[in-house]
Design a protein around this motif. Structure first.
Motif, PDB file in Angstrom:
ATOM      1  N   LEU A 172     -13.962  53.606  21.909  1.00 42.37           N
ATOM      2  CA  LEU A 172     -12.799  52.799  21.517  1.00 42.37           C
ATOM      3  C   LEU A 172     -12.116  53.421  20.299  1.00 42.37           C
ATOM      4  CD1 LEU A 172     -14.258  49.211  21.990  1.00 42.37           C
ATOM      5  CD2 LEU A 172     -12.546  50.344  23.433  1.00 42.37           C
ATOM      6  N   ARG A 173     -12.917  53.923  19.365  1.00 43.25           N
ATOM      7  CA  ARG A 173     -12.337  54.600  18.192  1.00 43.25           C
ATOM      8  C   ARG A 173     -11.598  55.873  18.599  1.00 43.25           C
ATOM      9  NH1 ARG A 173     -17.592  53.166  16.015  1.00 43.25           N
ATOM     10  NH2 ARG A 173     -17.318  51.270  14.786  1.00 43.25           N
ATOM     11  N   ASP A 174     -12.128  56.578  19.605  1.00 42.33           N
ATOM     12  CA  ASP A 174     -11.433  57.766  20.111  1.00 42.33           C
ATOM     13  C   ASP A 174     -10.046  57.397  20.646  1.00 42.33           C
ATOM     14  OD1 ASP A 174     -13.669  59.324  19.553  1.00 42.33           O
ATOM     15  OD2 ASP A 174     -14.381  59.340  21.637  1.00 42.33           O
ATOM     16  N   ILE A 175      -9.968  56.282  21.356  1.00 43.13           N
ATOM     17  CA  ILE A 175      -8.686  55.830  21.895  1.00 43.13           C
ATOM     18  C   ILE A 175      -7.726  55.496  20.761  1.00 43.13           C
ATOM     19  CG2 ILE A 175      -7.532  53.982  23.201  1.00 43.13           C
ATOM     20  CD1 ILE A 175     -10.075  53.937  25.005  1.00 43.13           C
ATOM     21  N   THR A 230      -8.225  45.516  15.948  1.00 42.92           N
ATOM     22  CA  THR A 230      -8.689  44.174  15.596  1.00 42.92           C
ATOM     23  C   THR A 230     -10.136  43.982  16.033  1.00 42.92           C
ATOM     24  OG1 THR A 230      -6.446  43.314  15.781  1.00 42.92           O
ATOM     25  CG2 THR A 230      -8.236  41.703  15.913  1.00 42.92           C
ATOM     26  N   PHE A 231     -10.447  44.417  17.231  1.00 40.88           N
ATOM     27  CA  PHE A 231     -11.803  44.323  17.752  1.00 40.88           C
ATOM     28  C   PHE A 231     -12.763  45.177  16.922  1.00 40.88           C
ATOM     29  CE2 PHE A 231     -15.189  45.900  20.517  1.00 40.88           C
ATOM     30  CZ  PHE A 231     -15.708  44.713  21.025  1.00 40.88           C
ATOM     31  N   LEU A 232     -12.385  46.414  16.654  1.00 45.03           N
ATOM     32  CA  LEU A 232     -13.263  47.344  15.932  1.00 45.03           C
ATOM     33  C   LEU A 232     -13.490  46.945  14.478  1.00 45.03           C
ATOM     34  CD1 LEU A 232     -11.911  50.695  17.390  1.00 45.03           C
ATOM     35  CD2 LEU A 232     -14.225  49.748  17.712  1.00 45.03           C
ATOM     36  N   ALA A 233     -12.592  46.168  13.904  1.00 43.78           N
ATOM     37  CA  ALA A 233     -12.726  45.747  12.502  1.00 43.78           C
ATOM     38  C   ALA A 233     -13.995  44.916  12.290  1.00 43.78           C
ATOM     39  CB  ALA A 233     -11.493  44.957  12.067  1.00 43.78           C
ATOM     40  N   ARG A 234     -14.547  44.383  13.364  1.00 48.19           N
ATOM     41  CA  ARG A 234     -15.767  43.569  13.255  1.00 48.19           C
ATOM     42  C   ARG A 234     -17.039  44.406  13.184  1.00 48.19           C
ATOM     43  NH1 ARG A 234     -15.049  39.522  18.196  1.00 48.19           N
ATOM     44  NH2 ARG A 234     -14.189  41.389  19.154  1.00 48.19           N
ATOM     45  N   TYR A 235     -16.913  45.720  13.338  1.00 54.20           N
ATOM     46  CA  TYR A 235     -18.088  46.586  13.411  1.00 54.20           C
ATOM     47  C   TYR A 235     -18.009  47.678  12.350  1.00 54.20           C
ATOM     48  CZ  TYR A 235     -18.546  44.345  17.943  1.00 54.20           C
ATOM     49  OH  TYR A 235     -18.663  43.414  18.945  1.00 54.20           O
ATOM     50  N   PRO A 236     -19.149  48.032  11.733  1.00 56.32           N
ATOM     51  CA  PRO A 236     -19.152  49.137  10.772  1.00 56.32           C
ATOM     52  C   PRO A 236     -18.767  50.448  11.471  1.00 56.32           C
ATOM     53  CG  PRO A 236     -21.248  47.936  10.723  1.00 56.32           C
ATOM     54  CD  PRO A 236     -20.455  47.399  11.881  1.00 56.32           C
ATOM     55  N   GLU A 237     -18.160  51.343  10.705  1.00 54.73           N
ATOM     56  CA  GLU A 237     -17.699  52.632  11.250  1.00 54.73           C
ATOM     57  C   GLU A 237     -18.784  53.435  11.940  1.00 54.73           C
ATOM     58  OE1 GLU A 237     -14.744  54.453  11.548  1.00 54.73           O
ATOM     59  OE2 GLU A 237     -13.818  52.520  11.156  1.00 54.73           O
ATOM     60  N   ASP A 238     -20.017  53.314  11.470  1.00 54.75           N
ATOM     61  CA  ASP A 238     -21.091  54.141  12.023  1.00 54.75           C
ATOM     62  C   ASP A 238     -21.824  53.468  13.198  1.00 54.75           C
ATOM     63  OD1 ASP A 238     -22.283  52.197  10.442  1.00 54.75           O
ATOM     64  OD2 ASP A 238     -23.768  53.556   9.574  1.00 54.75           O
TER      65      ASP A 238
END
Length: 126
Positions: free
Chosen positions: A16-19, A114-122
């Protein structure tokens, strides 16, 4: 012969981060451009297509989880875009890519961010 679906990635958050990363790059490359400027810039078109190939590959690796998490986006089209860029590139309409950049990419990026903000970068898994 039936098509075998690819196995989903073990790192969905990374995909998802790649996208998001490639989508943001596309928006940066085309910032303040209109369709005419985009059509006039071969380097921008080529660069955006390369980023879209990465978006497509990440979509393929996500498998069905993408549709489950974000059902309002056209994941089959995103997955298929990579094949078109690799094999049917002469048939790609620049206007269609431009419409994707201007109409479809921004809301996708916002939803994924918005979705990814709930998860740490690593973190790589849900």
């Amino acid at each position: 012969m039936s098509e075998i679906a690819p196995l989903p990635t073990k790192r969905p958050l990374t995909r998802l981060r790649d996208i998001v990363e490639n989508g943001q790059a596309i928006l940066e490359y085309t910032h303040e451009m209109d369709l005419a400027a985009y059509l006039d810039s071969q380097i921008t078109r080529d660069t955006c297509e390369r980023c879209f190939a990465r978006v497509s590959e990440a979509s393929v690796k996500l498998g069905p989880i993408a549709q489950e998490l974000f059902p309002t986006h056209n994941w089959p089209a995103m997955r298929g875009l990579g094949n078109m860029l690799r094999h049917d590139y002469a048939d790609i309409l620049d206007e269609t890519i431009w419409k994707t950049i201007t109409d479809r990419l921004p809301p996708l990026i916002v939803e994924l961010e918005t979705f990814l903000a709930r998860y740490p970068e690593d973190q790589e898994t849900l």
